[in-house]
Write a protein that holds these residues in place. Sequence first.
Motif, PDB file in Angstrom:
ATOM      1  N   GLY A  43     -12.835   5.216  10.923  1.00  0.00           N
ATOM      2  CA  GLY A  43     -12.504   3.820  10.671  1.00  0.00           C
ATOM      3  C   GLY A  43     -10.997   3.586  10.660  1.00  0.00           C
ATOM      4  N   GLU A  44     -10.587   2.462  11.221  1.00  0.00           N
ATOM      5  CA  GLU A  44      -9.156   2.152  11.347  1.00  0.00           C
ATOM      6  C   GLU A  44      -8.479   2.075   9.979  1.00  0.00           C
ATOM      7  N   GLU A  45      -9.079   1.365   9.048  1.00  0.00           N
ATOM      8  CA  GLU A  45      -8.456   1.215   7.729  1.00  0.00           C
ATOM      9  C   GLU A  45      -8.324   2.552   7.024  1.00  0.00           C
ATOM     10  N   ASP A  46      -9.335   3.394   7.144  1.00  0.00           N
ATOM     11  CA  ASP A  46      -9.280   4.712   6.508  1.00  0.00           C
ATOM     12  C   ASP A  46      -8.154   5.550   7.079  1.00  0.00           C
ATOM     13  N   ARG A  47      -7.968   5.490   8.402  1.00  0.00           N
ATOM     14  CA  ARG A  47      -6.921   6.301   9.028  1.00  0.00           C
ATOM     15  C   ARG A  47      -5.530   5.761   8.705  1.00  0.00           C
ATOM     16  N   VAL A  48      -5.371   4.438   8.646  1.00  0.00           N
ATOM     17  CA  VAL A  48      -4.083   3.882   8.245  1.00  0.00           C
ATOM     18  C   VAL A  48      -3.758   4.318   6.820  1.00  0.00           C
ATOM     19  N   ARG A  49      -4.763   4.266   5.955  1.00  0.00           N
ATOM     20  CA  ARG A  49      -4.557   4.684   4.564  1.00  0.00           C
ATOM     21  C   ARG A  49      -4.162   6.160   4.498  1.00  0.00           C
ATOM     22  N   ALA A  50      -4.790   6.992   5.322  1.00  0.00           N
ATOM     23  CA  ALA A  50      -4.469   8.417   5.320  1.00  0.00           C
ATOM     24  C   ALA A  50      -3.051   8.662   5.810  1.00  0.00           C
ATOM     25  N   LEU A  51      -2.624   7.946   6.844  1.00  0.00           N
ATOM     26  CA  LEU A  51      -1.268   8.122   7.357  1.00  0.00           C
ATOM     27  C   LEU A  51      -0.227   7.641   6.352  1.00  0.00           C
ATOM     28  N   ILE A  52      -0.542   6.568   5.637  1.00  0.00           N
ATOM     29  CA  ILE A  52       0.351   6.109   4.581  1.00  0.00           C
ATOM     30  C   ILE A  52       0.448   7.170   3.477  1.00  0.00           C
ATOM     31  N   GLY A  53      -0.679   7.790   3.157  1.00  0.00           N
ATOM     32  CA  GLY A  53      -0.657   8.876   2.177  1.00  0.00           C
ATOM     33  C   GLY A  53       0.199  10.038   2.634  1.00  0.00           C
ATOM     34  N   THR A  54       0.178  10.330   3.927  1.00  0.00           N
ATOM     35  CA  THR A  54       1.026  11.398   4.469  1.00  0.00           C
ATOM     36  C   THR A  54       2.501  11.063   4.288  1.00  0.00           C
ATOM     37  N   ILE A  55       2.864   9.811   4.583  1.00  0.00           N
ATOM     38  CA  ILE A  55       4.259   9.394   4.393  1.00  0.00           C
ATOM     39  C   ILE A  55       4.661   9.546   2.926  1.00  0.00           C
ATOM     40  N   ALA A  56       3.786   9.128   2.023  1.00  0.00           N
ATOM     41  CA  ALA A  56       4.091   9.234   0.590  1.00  0.00           C
ATOM     42  C   ALA A  56       4.310  10.687   0.178  1.00  0.00           C
ATOM     43  N   GLN A  75       0.826  -1.199   0.000  1.00  0.00           N
ATOM     44  CA  GLN A  75       0.000   0.000   0.000  1.00  0.00           C
ATOM     45  C   GLN A  75       0.866   1.257   0.000  1.00  0.00           C
ATOM     46  N   LEU A  76       1.957   1.251   0.798  1.00  0.00           N
ATOM     47  CA  LEU A  76       2.865   2.399   0.807  1.00  0.00           C
ATOM     48  C   LEU A  76       3.573   2.541  -0.529  1.00  0.00           C
ATOM     49  N   SER A  77       3.998   1.425  -1.108  1.00  0.00           N
ATOM     50  CA  SER A  77       4.665   1.461  -2.407  1.00  0.00           C
ATOM     51  C   SER A  77       3.786   2.126  -3.456  1.00  0.00           C
ATOM     52  N   MET A  78       2.525   1.740  -3.497  1.00  0.00           N
ATOM     53  CA  MET A  78       1.617   2.314  -4.498  1.00  0.00           C
ATOM     54  C   MET A  78       1.307   3.773  -4.197  1.00  0.00           C
ATOM     55  N   ALA A  79       1.237   4.115  -2.908  1.00  0.00           N
ATOM     56  CA  ALA A  79       0.995   5.518  -2.544  1.00  0.00           C
ATOM     57  C   ALA A  79       2.166   6.394  -2.973  1.00  0.00           C
ATOM     58  N   ILE A  80       3.394   5.896  -2.805  1.00  0.00           N
ATOM     59  CA  ILE A  80       4.567   6.655  -3.239  1.00  0.00           C
ATOM     60  C   ILE A  80       4.594   6.776  -4.757  1.00  0.00           C
ATOM     61  N   GLU A  81       4.253   5.696  -5.448  1.00  0.00           N
ATOM     62  CA  GLU A  81       4.174   5.763  -6.914  1.00  0.00           C
ATOM     63  C   GLU A  81       3.221   6.868  -7.348  1.00  0.00           C
ATOM     64  N   ARG A  82       2.042   6.897  -6.727  1.00  0.00           N
ATOM     65  CA  ARG A  82       1.053   7.914  -7.100  1.00  0.00           C
ATOM     66  C   ARG A  82       1.554   9.315  -6.774  1.00  0.00           C
ATOM     67  N   ALA A  83       2.193   9.467  -5.621  1.00  0.00           N
ATOM     68  CA  ALA A  83       2.677  10.792  -5.223  1.00  0.00           C
ATOM     69  C   ALA A  83       3.748  11.296  -6.180  1.00  0.00           C
ATOM     70  N   LEU A  84       4.689  10.437  -6.534  1.00  0.00           N
ATOM     71  CA  LEU A  84       5.778  10.851  -7.419  1.00  0.00           C
ATOM     72  C   LEU A  84       5.332  11.003  -8.865  1.00  0.00           C
ATOM     73  N   ALA A  85       4.253  10.323  -9.233  1.00  0.00           N
ATOM     74  CA  ALA A  85       3.763  10.404 -10.613  1.00  0.00           C
ATOM     75  C   ALA A  85       2.846  11.601 -10.834  1.00  0.00           C
TER      76      ALA A  85
END
Length: 309
Positions: free
Chosen positions: A174-187, A55-65
Motif C-alpha cells: 500500500g502507498e500510505e504504508d510505504r510512505v510511512r515506512a520511508l518517513i520512519g527511515t528518515i527519522a 508525520q515526519l516531525s512526529m516520527a523524529i520525535e519518537r525516534a529521538l525519544a
Amino acid sequence: MRFITASCAAMALCVAAPVLAEAVSFVAEAPAPARDVAMLRSLAIGRIGGQDGMQLSMAIERALARPGADGRPHFDVMAGRRGGEAADATLEGFISSDVQTTRVKLQRNRCIEGTESDCKKRGNVELDCRRRIIALRAELRVAGGDDGRVLWSEAMPQREQADHCPGDAAQMPGEEDRVRALIGTIANVVRDDLTPSAERVSIRFREGRKGMDKAIGDRFKANIRLTQRDLAASCAEFDAIDQALPNHPSVVFNRALCAEAADDLEAARDLYVAMQAIEPRAGDVREAIARVQNTMAARADAALREQQG
C-alpha cells in the motif's frame, strides 16, 4: 541496531560474554556524527513543512525519544514553538514527496504450455506491468543558541520502486504504508546522525599458528579453546605465551582483543598499534584501532557533556 551511548556501568554491557566459538563479545561505542548537536541537553522539534511534514516531525520525535542502552533518551525532546523557546536547539525543515505510477513492459517467468496447476513448460514472457516510484526528500537542520547558529544541516532523500505484473503472487504494498515506512527511515537516520551509538560486537580470536614450534603451537591451540570456558585465564595465558614467543601476530592480536573485551582501552589501542607495525595491511587491525578510538572518543564526549550539566 544502534543504541545511545552510555557508560559501561550504566549499560552493564561491557563485561565480555562469549557468544561464538573462539570469539568474544563486548560493546563498541562511537560518537555522534553531528557532535555539536549531540553535546546539547535538549532539542525541540519545530515546524517541518510539506504535506508529510507533521508525520515526519512526529516520527523524529519518537525516534529521538526512544530510550538508549542506559534506559534514557539522549535528549530532552520538546515539541513545537513553546519547546523551541526553552530548548538548547531546534530541528526544523521541509519534506517533499512524489508518487508516480506508470505502465512498463517486464519479463516474468510464467507457464507457457498447460495451466499453472498442471504446467508442461515454463519460460519468460513479456507482460504489461505497473511500476510505482515513491520519492521523498527531507531538508532538515538544527539551529541552536540565542544566535540561531546552524549546528547541522542535511538533505535526506529516500526512493523506492515497486513493480507488479499480472500473475505475481504478492500484491504491491500500500502507498500510505510505504510512505510511512520511508518517513520512519528518515527519522532513524536523523537519530543516527544526532546521537552517539553503542552496539554489541563479536570478534573472533586469531587462530593462526604459523611460525610456532609444536610445543608452543599446541599450547596456543589449547588456549584458544579455553577462551570459551574461562576468558580471564585464557587472556593471562596469552600474556605468558607472548613472553615465550614475543611479537607473534596471533598472540599480539589476541592480547589486544582481551584488553578490549576487559574494557582496558588504552592497553588495547597500544597493542593493536603494535600489531599494525607487524602487519601494516591487516584490515581487522585497522578496524580494531578505529573501533577502540571511537569508543574512547564517545566516552570522552559523554564525560564532557556530563560535566557541562
